[in-house]
Design a protein around this motif. Structure first.
Motif, PDB file in Angstrom:
ATOM      1  N   CYS A 146      -6.710   1.835   4.531  1.00  0.00           N
ATOM      2  CA  CYS A 146      -6.350   3.254   4.299  1.00  0.00           C
ATOM      3  C   CYS A 146      -7.429   3.985   3.501  1.00  0.00           C
ATOM      4  CB  CYS A 146      -5.020   3.356   3.569  1.00  0.00           C
ATOM      5  SG  CYS A 146      -3.607   2.954   4.591  1.00  0.00           S
TER       6      CYS A 146
ATOM      7  N   CYS B 269       0.851  -1.193   0.000  1.00  0.00           N
ATOM      8  CA  CYS B 269       0.000   0.000   0.000  1.00  0.00           C
ATOM      9  C   CYS B 269       0.887   1.244   0.000  1.00  0.00           C
ATOM     10  CB  CYS B 269      -0.893  -0.021   1.245  1.00  0.00           C
ATOM     11  SG  CYS B 269      -1.752   1.530   1.550  1.00  0.00           S
TER      12      CYS B 269
ATOM     13  N   ILE C   3       0.395   4.006   1.230  1.00  0.00           N
ATOM     14  CA  ILE C   3       0.366   4.770   2.473  1.00  0.00           C
ATOM     15  C   ILE C   3       0.973   3.977   3.632  1.00  0.00           C
ATOM     16  CG2 ILE C   3      -1.153   5.847   4.185  1.00  0.00           C
ATOM     17  CD1 ILE C   3      -3.077   6.458   1.836  1.00  0.00           C
ATOM     18  N   CYS C   4       0.462   2.757   3.867  1.00  0.00           N
ATOM     19  CA  CYS C   4       0.828   2.057   5.112  1.00  0.00           C
ATOM     20  C   CYS C   4       1.766   0.874   4.915  1.00  0.00           C
ATOM     21  CB  CYS C   4      -0.438   1.596   5.818  1.00  0.00           C
ATOM     22  SG  CYS C   4      -1.242   0.201   5.004  1.00  0.00           S
TER      23      CYS C   4
ATOM     24  N   CYS D  90      -4.550   0.387   0.213  1.00  0.00           N
ATOM     25  CA  CYS D  90      -5.237  -0.781   0.785  1.00  0.00           C
ATOM     26  C   CYS D  90      -6.654  -0.419   1.258  1.00  0.00           C
ATOM     27  CB  CYS D  90      -4.421  -1.374   1.920  1.00  0.00           C
ATOM     28  SG  CYS D  90      -4.544  -0.455   3.464  1.00  0.00           S
TER      29      CYS D  90
HETATM   30 ZN    ZN Z   1      -2.764   1.078   3.554  1.00  0.00          ZN
END
Ligand code: ZN
Length: 202
Positions: free
Chosen positions: A73, A58, A60-61, A70
């Motif tokens: 997120c 993902c 972001i995470c 994901c």
């Molecule tokens: Zn994520």
């Protein structure tokens, strides 16, 4: 010793490389696969290739996902002010099973372990710091494992984040020490989350 067909031997060797698959199990699986019909074997092989090709981190995470961002997120019902830091994607699954946390995650994909020669560059820490500079994060909850490496990692991250003025807490492992998050039952995880303690306070 009977000579085994080379293709079977190759299959056994590949299966034997998988974690937890000894030589005997690899043999059993190989013969099982050979006995399957062609369509079933094709589906199995294709699902392995597809998983490898489609699964990515993902943006972001760093959790594993089929899309750029994901599901967690991209879910606007999750609390963006909380980030729970875990070692591996399987830990996110354990936490989600416990159903006690509604914030976001950050997956490190490893731990800091001086004994094993793993340092801060070996985990996804930079991305976490980037998130803190752009997002409205109020608390980072560190849920690395209750063992030496997990503790080392938690303290390292906590020291950095405390200097940035971010509130850092550590989930409170009540009973078993030395295990992995994925092996704990839902109640242990939700109790650990509830009883988390603030780190880095003097
Ligand atoms: Zn994520």
């Amino acid at each position: 010793m009977t000579k085994r067909a080379k293709s079977i031997e190759n299959l056994i060797r590949e299966l034997n490389k998988l974690p937890g698959i000894g030589r005997k199990t690899a043999q059993r699986l190989a013969y099982y696969i050979i006995d399957l019909d062609k369509v079933e074997v094709k589906t199995l092989a294709e699902s392995i290739v597809a998983a490898k090709e489609n699964v990515k981190r993902c943006k972001i995470c760093d959790n594993l996902t089929d899309s750029d961002i994901c599901e967690i997120c991209s879910n606007n019902k999750r609390d963006e002010s909380l980030i729970c830091v875990v070692e591996y994607p399987k830990d996110v699954e354990a936490m989600e099973r416990a159903n006690c946390y509604k914030g976001l995650y950050h997956v490190l994909h490893g731990v800091i372990s001086p004994i094993r020669g793993l340092n801060a560059d070996d985990i996804s820490l930079r991305k976490l710091l980037q998130r803190l500079s752009t997002n409205k994060v109020e608390e980072v909850i560190i849920a690395t494992g209750p063992n030496v490496d997990g503790e080392t990692t938690a303290i390292y991250i906590s020291n950095i984040l405390s200097k940035l003025g971010v509130k850092v807490s550590r989930i409170a492992y009540g009973l078993p020490v030395g295990g992995d998050l994925e092996y704990y039952d839902e109640l242990t995880i939700s109790t650990a989350m509830e009883n988390r303690t603030v780190m880095g306070e003097k």
